[in-house]
Write a protein that holds these residues in place. Structure first.
Motif, PDB file in Angstrom:
ATOM      1  N   PRO A  48       0.816  -1.228   0.000  1.00 45.26           N
ATOM      2  CA  PRO A  48       0.000   0.000   0.000  1.00 45.26           C
ATOM      3  C   PRO A  48       0.849   1.276   0.000  1.00 45.26           C
ATOM      4  O   PRO A  48       0.525   2.245  -0.693  1.00 45.26           O
ATOM      5  CB  PRO A  48      -0.838  -0.127   1.277  1.00 45.26           C
ATOM      6  CG  PRO A  48      -0.957  -1.605   1.481  1.00 45.26           C
ATOM      7  CD  PRO A  48       0.403  -2.147   1.071  1.00 45.26           C
ATOM      8  N   ASP A  49       1.953   1.272   0.734  1.00 47.57           N
ATOM      9  CA  ASP A  49       2.842   2.441   0.740  1.00 47.57           C
ATOM     10  C   ASP A  49       3.542   2.595  -0.613  1.00 47.57           C
ATOM     11  O   ASP A  49       3.731   3.713  -1.094  1.00 47.57           O
ATOM     12  CB  ASP A  49       3.884   2.336   1.851  1.00 47.57           C
ATOM     13  CG  ASP A  49       3.281   2.549   3.234  1.00 47.57           C
ATOM     14  OD1 ASP A  49       2.089   2.902   3.346  1.00 47.57           O
ATOM     15  OD2 ASP A  49       4.018   2.339   4.220  1.00 47.57           O
ATOM     16  N   PHE A  50       3.916   1.476  -1.233  1.00 47.46           N
ATOM     17  CA  PHE A  50       4.543   1.557  -2.550  1.00 47.46           C
ATOM     18  C   PHE A  50       3.542   2.086  -3.573  1.00 47.46           C
ATOM     19  O   PHE A  50       3.886   2.923  -4.411  1.00 47.46           O
ATOM     20  CB  PHE A  50       5.103   0.196  -2.974  1.00 47.46           C
ATOM     21  CG  PHE A  50       5.835   0.258  -4.278  1.00 47.46           C
ATOM     22  CD1 PHE A  50       6.969   1.044  -4.419  1.00 47.46           C
ATOM     23  CD2 PHE A  50       5.387  -0.445  -5.382  1.00 47.46           C
ATOM     24  CE1 PHE A  50       7.646   1.132  -5.627  1.00 47.46           C
ATOM     25  CE2 PHE A  50       6.056  -0.379  -6.596  1.00 47.46           C
ATOM     26  CZ  PHE A  50       7.185   0.420  -6.718  1.00 47.46           C
ATOM     27  N   GLY A  51       2.306   1.629  -3.490  1.00 48.46           N
ATOM     28  CA  GLY A  51       1.252   2.155  -4.366  1.00 48.46           C
ATOM     29  C   GLY A  51       1.088   3.659  -4.186  1.00 48.46           C
ATOM     30  O   GLY A  51       0.936   4.405  -5.154  1.00 48.46           O
ATOM     31  N   ALA A  52       1.154   4.111  -2.942  1.00 44.19           N
ATOM     32  CA  ALA A  52       1.047   5.551  -2.657  1.00 44.19           C
ATOM     33  C   ALA A  52       2.249   6.304  -3.219  1.00 44.19           C
ATOM     34  O   ALA A  52       2.109   7.419  -3.727  1.00 44.19           O
ATOM     35  CB  ALA A  52       0.922   5.773  -1.148  1.00 44.19           C
ATOM     36  N   ALA A  53       3.437   5.703  -3.141  1.00 48.26           N
ATOM     37  CA  ALA A  53       4.640   6.348  -3.679  1.00 48.26           C
ATOM     38  C   ALA A  53       4.532   6.491  -5.193  1.00 48.26           C
ATOM     39  O   ALA A  53       4.869   7.548  -5.754  1.00 48.26           O
ATOM     40  CB  ALA A  53       5.882   5.548  -3.303  1.00 48.26           C
ATOM     41  N   LEU A  54       4.069   5.436  -5.874  1.00 47.36           N
ATOM     42  CA  LEU A  54       3.894   5.518  -7.327  1.00 47.36           C
ATOM     43  C   LEU A  54       2.863   6.584  -7.686  1.00 47.36           C
ATOM     44  O   LEU A  54       3.058   7.347  -8.630  1.00 47.36           O
ATOM     45  CB  LEU A  54       3.461   4.156  -7.888  1.00 47.36           C
ATOM     46  CG  LEU A  54       4.512   3.044  -7.844  1.00 47.36           C
ATOM     47  CD1 LEU A  54       3.900   1.733  -8.316  1.00 47.36           C
ATOM     48  CD2 LEU A  54       5.738   3.396  -8.665  1.00 47.36           C
ATOM     49  N   GLU A  55       1.793   6.647  -6.907  1.00 46.75           N
ATOM     50  CA  GLU A  55       0.764   7.657  -7.141  1.00 46.75           C
ATOM     51  C   GLU A  55       1.331   9.064  -6.927  1.00 46.75           C
ATOM     52  O   GLU A  55       1.132   9.960  -7.748  1.00 46.75           O
ATOM     53  CB  GLU A  55      -0.422   7.408  -6.205  1.00 46.75           C
ATOM     54  CG  GLU A  55      -1.573   8.369  -6.399  1.00 46.75           C
ATOM     55  CD  GLU A  55      -2.729   8.038  -5.484  1.00 46.75           C
ATOM     56  OE1 GLU A  55      -3.737   7.519  -5.985  1.00 46.75           O
ATOM     57  OE2 GLU A  55      -2.618   8.285  -4.263  1.00 46.75           O
ATOM     58  N   ALA A  56       2.080   9.260  -5.840  1.00 47.28           N
ATOM     59  CA  ALA A  56       2.677  10.569  -5.548  1.00 47.28           C
ATOM     60  C   ALA A  56       3.674  10.979  -6.635  1.00 47.28           C
ATOM     61  O   ALA A  56       3.814  12.162  -6.940  1.00 47.28           O
ATOM     62  CB  ALA A  56       3.365  10.549  -4.182  1.00 47.28           C
ATOM     63  N   ALA A  57       4.344   9.990  -7.217  1.00 42.68           N
ATOM     64  CA  ALA A  57       5.322  10.264  -8.272  1.00 42.68           C
ATOM     65  C   ALA A  57       4.655  10.492  -9.624  1.00 42.68           C
ATOM     66  O   ALA A  57       5.330  10.849 -10.593  1.00 42.68           O
ATOM     67  CB  ALA A  57       6.314   9.103  -8.375  1.00 42.68           C
ATOM     68  N   GLY A  58       3.354  10.276  -9.685  1.00 39.93           N
ATOM     69  CA  GLY A  58       2.634  10.479 -10.939  1.00 39.93           C
ATOM     70  C   GLY A  58       2.919   9.402 -11.975  1.00 39.93           C
ATOM     71  O   GLY A  58       2.796   9.648 -13.180  1.00 39.93           O
ATOM     72  N   VAL A  59       3.306   8.207 -11.516  1.00 42.94           N
ATOM     73  CA  VAL A  59       3.559   7.106 -12.450  1.00 42.94           C
ATOM     74  C   VAL A  59       2.210   6.678 -13.034  1.00 42.94           C
ATOM     75  O   VAL A  59       1.298   6.327 -12.291  1.00 42.94           O
ATOM     76  CB  VAL A  59       4.247   5.912 -11.745  1.00 42.94           C
ATOM     77  CG1 VAL A  59       4.398   4.734 -12.692  1.00 42.94           C
ATOM     78  CG2 VAL A  59       5.605   6.344 -11.191  1.00 42.94           C
TER      79      VAL A  59
END
Length: 127
Positions: A48-59
């Protein structure tokens, strides 16, 4: 079958991981392939945190492929990518060349570990 554990953690604090997010955002030419299972405690803790990181990075979603595995760790791509432990995150170029992979656990979260690995791998290529 979808991988619910990749749903971004709404309480994840992108500001605390600004460097990792910036690195992930800077490499928009990469594809993230994630193998996990909603039944897996390591996946529930990390993805879930990795998903949030990808989302924050705009991937973009088309740069993220999530594969849900059953409790025997069987599913799409397992043989081709030699998936033994989950979560496994493989980062590739568009032509399918593996840049790095995160397997199950490291001393830091997946986004931080992968960002560090990407910086090292991609700096070496351009140096």
């Amino acid at each position: 079958m979808s991988l619910e554990t990749m749903r971004p953690n709404p309480t994840w604090d992108a500001a605390s991981y600004e460097e990792a997010v910036d690195t992930l955002a800077a490499h928009d030419e990469l594809v993230y392939k994630i193998w996990g299972g909603d039944w897996c405690k390591d996946c529930r803790a990390l993805l879930p945190d990795f998903g949030a990181a990808l989302e924050a990075a705009g991937v973009p979603d088309d740069r993220i492929e999530a594969f849900a595995l059953d409790q025997d760790k069987q599913g799409p791509g397992v043989s081709e990518y030699d998936i033994e432990y989950i979560p496994t995150i493989v980062v590739e170029t568009d032509d399918g060349e593996e840049v790095t992979r995160f397997v199950e656990e490291e001393a830091v979260p997946p986004a931080v570990w992968l960002a560090d690995e990407l910086e090292a791998a991609l700096e070496t290529e351009t140096a």
